[in-house]
Design a protein around this motif. Structure first.
Motif, short mmCIF file in Angstrom:
data_model
loop_
_atom_site.label_atom_id
_atom_site.label_comp_id
_atom_site.label_asym_id
_atom_site.label_seq_id
_atom_site.Cartn_x
_atom_site.Cartn_y
_atom_site.Cartn_z
N ALA A 1 0.73 -1.16 -0.02
CA ALA A 1 0.00 0.03 -0.05
C ALA A 1 0.86 1.22 0.07
O ALA A 1 0.59 2.37 -0.63
CB ALA A 1 -1.14 0.08 1.24
N LYS A 2 1.87 1.17 0.67
CA LYS A 2 3.04 2.28 0.60
C LYS A 2 3.81 2.69 -0.53
O LYS A 2 3.59 3.65 -1.07
CB LYS A 2 3.86 2.40 1.76
CG LYS A 2 3.62 2.34 3.31
CD LYS A 2 4.53 1.94 4.10
CE LYS A 2 4.16 1.93 5.71
NZ LYS A 2 5.10 1.79 6.62
N VAL A 3 4.03 1.49 -1.05
CA VAL A 3 4.47 1.58 -2.76
C VAL A 3 3.55 2.01 -3.52
O VAL A 3 3.74 2.97 -4.34
CB VAL A 3 5.11 0.14 -3.20
CG1 VAL A 3 5.58 0.15 -4.39
CG2 VAL A 3 6.35 -0.14 -2.27
N ARG A 4 2.48 1.68 -3.78
CA ARG A 4 1.18 2.10 -4.59
C ARG A 4 1.00 3.70 -4.26
O ARG A 4 0.84 4.34 -5.28
CB ARG A 4 0.05 1.37 -4.18
CG ARG A 4 -1.07 1.59 -5.13
CD ARG A 4 -2.18 0.58 -5.11
NE ARG A 4 -3.31 0.71 -5.67
CZ ARG A 4 -4.36 1.25 -5.64
NH1 ARG A 4 -4.71 1.76 -4.29
NH2 ARG A 4 -5.34 1.55 -6.55
N ALA A 5 0.64 4.07 -3.17
CA ALA A 5 0.56 5.51 -2.62
C ALA A 5 1.65 6.44 -3.22
O ALA A 5 1.58 7.48 -3.77
CB ALA A 5 0.34 5.54 -1.28
N ARG A 6 2.91 5.93 -2.82
CA ARG A 6 4.02 6.69 -3.10
C ARG A 6 4.08 6.92 -4.80
O ARG A 6 4.49 8.01 -5.31
CB ARG A 6 5.34 5.89 -2.87
CG ARG A 6 6.51 6.88 -3.33
CD ARG A 6 7.96 5.88 -3.12
NE ARG A 6 8.02 4.63 -3.30
CZ ARG A 6 8.83 3.68 -3.05
NH1 ARG A 6 9.49 3.70 -1.80
NH2 ARG A 6 8.79 2.57 -3.42
N ALA A 7 3.88 5.86 -5.60
CA ALA A 7 3.74 6.00 -6.90
C ALA A 7 2.69 6.76 -7.62
O ALA A 7 2.37 6.83 -9.03
CB ALA A 7 3.70 4.67 -7.60
N LEU B 1 10.96 -0.93 1.51
CA LEU B 1 10.38 0.09 0.55
C LEU B 1 11.20 0.53 -0.38
O LEU B 1 11.09 0.94 -1.36
CB LEU B 1 9.96 0.96 1.54
CG LEU B 1 8.95 2.33 1.18
CD1 LEU B 1 7.81 1.64 0.56
CD2 LEU B 1 8.73 3.31 2.06
N ASP B 2 12.51 0.52 -0.12
CA ASP B 2 13.67 1.28 -1.03
C ASP B 2 14.07 0.41 -2.27
O ASP B 2 14.65 0.80 -3.15
CB ASP B 2 14.86 1.92 -0.32
CG ASP B 2 15.60 0.88 0.32
OD1 ASP B 2 15.19 -0.24 0.54
OD2 ASP B 2 16.85 0.93 0.63
N ASN B 3 13.46 -0.80 -2.13
CA ASN B 3 13.73 -1.85 -3.16
C ASN B 3 12.40 -2.26 -3.94
O ASN B 3 12.38 -3.20 -4.73
CB ASN B 3 14.54 -3.00 -2.87
CG ASN B 3 15.08 -3.74 -4.17
OD1 ASN B 3 15.42 -3.31 -4.98
ND2 ASN B 3 14.68 -5.11 -4.10
N LEU B 4 11.25 -1.65 -3.78
CA LEU B 4 9.97 -1.99 -4.53
C LEU B 4 9.69 -0.56 -5.35
O LEU B 4 9.77 0.14 -5.04
CB LEU B 4 9.06 -2.26 -3.42
CG LEU B 4 9.47 -3.31 -2.48
CD1 LEU B 4 8.41 -3.54 -1.23
CD2 LEU B 4 9.63 -4.57 -3.30
N ALA B 5 8.90 -1.18 -6.43
CA ALA B 5 8.26 -0.17 -7.37
C ALA B 5 7.14 -0.60 -7.75
O ALA B 5 6.59 -1.89 -7.62
CB ALA B 5 9.19 0.04 -8.68
#
Length: 130
Positions: free
Chosen positions: A10-16, A50-54
């Motif tokens: 969810a954090k990755v999706r929101a960040r993008a 988090l720093d290795n996910l997109a």
């Protein structure tokens, strides 16, 4: 295979901002599910952090696969692929009329490996981003 915990996804999706971090296609533009992908794949010992996910569309993620590098389309030189966590998208890519152009060696290799200018992808980006 390591599953990404729902809270981290969810954090990755929101960040993008719910867009593919490679081709910029919005998640709502396609019926295929977008995916949280490992920039450095698990096969290469990439961590589930988090720093290795997109956040990636199905098309970009399938073409990227476990690749870390690609061949420059003109020189044939091995070049690392775009990394959404450490690279500035605007430095490496240009989007015009739905078509992606690599501005740097990294951008050019990434466009090539991810098949970013496949007709269907160009048409979707043109429809949703212009």
């Amino acid at each position: 295979m390591s599953r990404v915990p729902a809270s981290l996804a969810a954090k990755v999706r929101a960040r993008a901002s719910q867009r593919c971090e490679y081709c910029c296609l919005p998640e709502m533009a396609t019926q295929a599910s977008f995916e949280v992908e490992h920039i450095i794949p698990l096969k290469h010992e990439g961590p589930t952090t988090l720093d290795n996910l997109a956040f990636a569309c199905f098309h970009c993620n399938r073409h990227k696969g476990v690749n870390l590098c690609g061949l420059h389309p003109l020189t044939g030189k091995l070049v690392r692929l775009f990394d959404p966590r450490r690279d500035d998208w605007n430095r490496h890519f240009r989007l015009l009329g739905g078509r992606m152009t690599g501005k740097t060696d990294i951008g050019k290799a990434t466009v090539q490996v991810l098949h970013m200018n496949k007709l269907e992808q160009v048409q979707l980006r043109k429809l949703w981003l212009t």
